[in-house]
Design an enzyme around this catalytic site. Structure first.
Site, PDB file in Angstrom:
ATOM      1  N   ASP A   5      -6.175  18.969 -14.894  1.00  0.00           N
ATOM      2  CA  ASP A   5      -6.534  17.612 -15.316  1.00  0.00           C
ATOM      3  C   ASP A   5      -6.074  17.469 -16.763  1.00  0.00           C
ATOM      4  O   ASP A   5      -6.636  18.082 -17.669  1.00  0.00           O
ATOM      5  CB  ASP A   5      -8.056  17.416 -15.187  1.00  0.00           C
ATOM      6  N   TYR A  18     -15.197  17.634 -15.967  1.00  0.00           N
ATOM      7  CA  TYR A  18     -15.707  16.257 -15.996  1.00  0.00           C
ATOM      8  C   TYR A  18     -16.807  16.105 -14.933  1.00  0.00           C
ATOM      9  O   TYR A  18     -16.658  16.604 -13.800  1.00  0.00           O
ATOM     10  CB  TYR A  18     -14.531  15.295 -15.738  1.00  0.00           C
ATOM     11  N   ARG A  35       0.849  -1.199   0.000  1.00  0.00           N
ATOM     12  CA  ARG A  35       0.000   0.000   0.000  1.00  0.00           C
ATOM     13  C   ARG A  35       0.882   1.245   0.000  1.00  0.00           C
ATOM     14  O   ARG A  35       0.612   2.218  -0.699  1.00  0.00           O
ATOM     15  CB  ARG A  35      -0.943   0.026   1.219  1.00  0.00           C
ATOM     16  N   LYS A  54      -7.321   6.484 -19.741  1.00  0.00           N
ATOM     17  CA  LYS A  54      -7.542   7.021 -21.089  1.00  0.00           C
ATOM     18  C   LYS A  54      -6.278   6.875 -21.941  1.00  0.00           C
ATOM     19  O   LYS A  54      -5.807   5.783 -22.128  1.00  0.00           O
ATOM     20  CB  LYS A  54      -8.018   8.470 -20.991  1.00  0.00           C
TER      21      LYS A  54
HETATM   22  C1  LIG Z   1     -11.136  14.461 -17.702  1.00  0.00           C
HETATM   23  C2  LIG Z   1     -11.370  13.306 -16.799  1.00  0.00           C
HETATM   24  N1  LIG Z   1     -10.843  13.315 -15.575  1.00  0.00           N
HETATM   25  C3  LIG Z   1     -11.041  12.291 -14.718  1.00  0.00           C
HETATM   26  C4  LIG Z   1     -11.813  11.197 -15.065  1.00  0.00           C
HETATM   27  C5  LIG Z   1     -12.033  10.080 -14.084  1.00  0.00           C
HETATM   28  O1  LIG Z   1     -11.258   8.973 -14.422  1.00  0.00           O
HETATM   29  P1  LIG Z   1     -11.601   7.460 -14.009  1.00  0.00           P
HETATM   30  O2  LIG Z   1     -12.817   7.058 -14.771  1.00  0.00           O
HETATM   31  O3  LIG Z   1     -10.368   6.702 -14.379  1.00  0.00           O
HETATM   32  O4  LIG Z   1     -11.865   7.447 -12.541  1.00  0.00           O
HETATM   33  C6  LIG Z   1     -12.367  11.134 -16.339  1.00  0.00           C
HETATM   34  C7  LIG Z   1     -13.173   9.987 -16.746  1.00  0.00           C
HETATM   35  O5  LIG Z   1     -13.759   9.942 -17.793  1.00  0.00           O
HETATM   36  C8  LIG Z   1     -12.147  12.221 -17.230  1.00  0.00           C
HETATM   37  O6  LIG Z   1     -12.682  12.231 -18.459  1.00  0.00           O
END
Ligand SMILES: Cc1ncc(COP(=O)(O)O)c(C=O)c1O
Length: 394
Positions: free
Chosen positions: A170, A98, A46, A195
């Site tokens: 992000d 998001y 962890r 992604k």
């Molecule tokens: C821009 C963005 N940030 C964060 C996330 C969250 O990621 P996760 O689905 O891996 O938790 C997403 C998910 O689609 C996203 O598009």
């Protein structure tokens, strides 16, 4: 080392046991002590794990940061960063972030009194007007999801620093191949590695990257305390994916540019959102701050929900699915899927209407993608279904 060399080598050339070229999967929860208080650098997975460490060093090198934490999901990365703040602190967030970011910010506001103001970060005066003495962070997402608005990371980071705030970006939509926020003044980068970084739609993962030692110390504390670390196998898969990040991004970009141009002249498309098009309102900014335009294209169908449903039901190569950034093409309906959890008022304010479809353009032969979209968009005279959305949030 240049970026492509880092993608392949950073963090991975370290197996002292057998000199393996690829980082092994250290699928172990715990590590034997050599003597009282003496380890080989790891005691419990962890806290830290060698496979995870390799991925963390790799992502930190690609972003130009000093440390990274690889965590279980992109949401785990976002949640980890929210623990840099205290009750009563105020965050200014881009109004078209998001949906999951808005949901966790709303939850932390209810649970812990973390204050949030959403503003259109394209308007720097609105950002300045939203500043309060308690403002501690600017939450930046660019390009935005799903409308691919571009906001000025350098200008926002300057505002953040003038007001003793952290600038958090992000960087999921572009990856370090096409955008490197630390070069533009950001302090913290978050990723959904699910992604583009992983790129093969077979892992959910996340990462937080920092470029200051005090932030790195806090990050490592939080990684252990919150227990959100990514599993060794998932880290190994993401490391494997990153080796081809740059060539994949190039292919995503080439295909998405062609798809955007095709949609732009299609009679059944009302509007195309793609920063690589010269007609995009922030095309010049995108050119200036990005190293590429990415692989996401959104568009508005020229019709209502029946026409939208027709397109979703008709595509054959594009899969109707959440997520993005994999080698295969996906299509999603933002209002009923990715942004269903978002406050409807905020969603409307951000301009996300029911006609918007978002494409994650994969790296298939682009002619097949265009033929697929063309037949799906051929809905004049074909629509006679009830006007309800057929897809719901995952
Ligand atoms: C821009 C963005 N940030 C964060 C996330 C969250 O990621 P996760 O689905 O891996 O938790 C997403 C998910 O689609 C996203 O598009």
């Amino acid at each position: 080392m240049r970026l492509q060399t880092k993608a392949i080598h950073a963090g991975v050339d370290k197996d002292s046991a057998f000199n393996s070229v690829i980082t092994p999967i250290y699928q172990t929860s715990t590590f034997r002590f050599e003597d009282i208080g003496k380890t080989k650098g790891y005691d419990y997975s962890r806290t830290a794990n060698p496979t995870r460490k390799a991925l963390e060093e790799n992502i930190a090198a690609l972003e130009g940061g000093c440390a990274a934490a690889a965590v279980a999901t992109g949401m785990a990365a976002i949640t980890t960063v929210l623990h840099f703040f205290h009750s009563g602190d105020h965050i200014i967030c881009t109004h078209d972030c998001y949906g999951g970011t808005e949901r966790i910010l709303r939850t932390y506001r209810q649970l812990f009194g973390l204050e949030v103001t959403y503003v259109n970060m394209g308007d720097l005066d609105s950002v300045k007007a939203a500043l309060r003495p308690a403002t501690k962070g600017l939450w930046i997402e660019t390009p935005s999801n799903p409308l691919l608005n571009i906001i000025d990371i350098r200008a926002l980071s300057e505002i953040a620093h003038q007001n003793r705030c952290l600038s958090i970006v992000d960087n999921t939509f572009l990856s370090p191949a096409h955008q490197r926020p630390f070069e533009l003044g950001a302090d913290i980068i978050v990723h959904s590695t699910t992604k583009y970084l992983n790129g093969h739609s077979d892992v959910v993962g996340g990462a937080v990257v920092v470029n200051r030692s005090d932030l790195a110390e806090r990050l490592h504390f939080l990684q252990n305390a919150l227990g959100q670390g990514a599993s060794p196998f998932d880290c190994w898969l993401v490391l494997r994916g990153i080796k081809t990040l740059l060539p994949r991004m190039k292919a995503h970009e080439e295909n998405s540019r062609t798809v955007a141009r095709f949609l732009d002249q299609h009679p059944n498309v009302r509007r195309v959102y793609y920063p690589g098009l010269e007609s995009h309102p922030q095309h010049e900014l995108a050119k200036r701050q990005q190293h590429g335009f990415g692989g996401m294209v959104s568009f508005e169908v020229d019709g209502g929900i029946e026409e939208v449903n027709h397109v979703l039901r008709s595509v054959k190569i594009f899969s109707v699915a959440e997520s993005l950034g994999g080698v295969e093409s996906l299509i999603s309906h933002s209002v009923s899927m990715t942004h269903a959890s978002m406050d409807p008022g905020l969603r409307a304010k951000a301009g996300i209407n029911e006609r918007v479809l978002r494409l994650s353009v994969g790296i298939e032969d682009v002619n097949d993608l265009i033929e697929d979209l063309d037949q799906a968009l051929n809905f004049k005279n074909a629509v006679s279904r009830p006007a309800t959305s057929v897809f719901s949030e995952a």
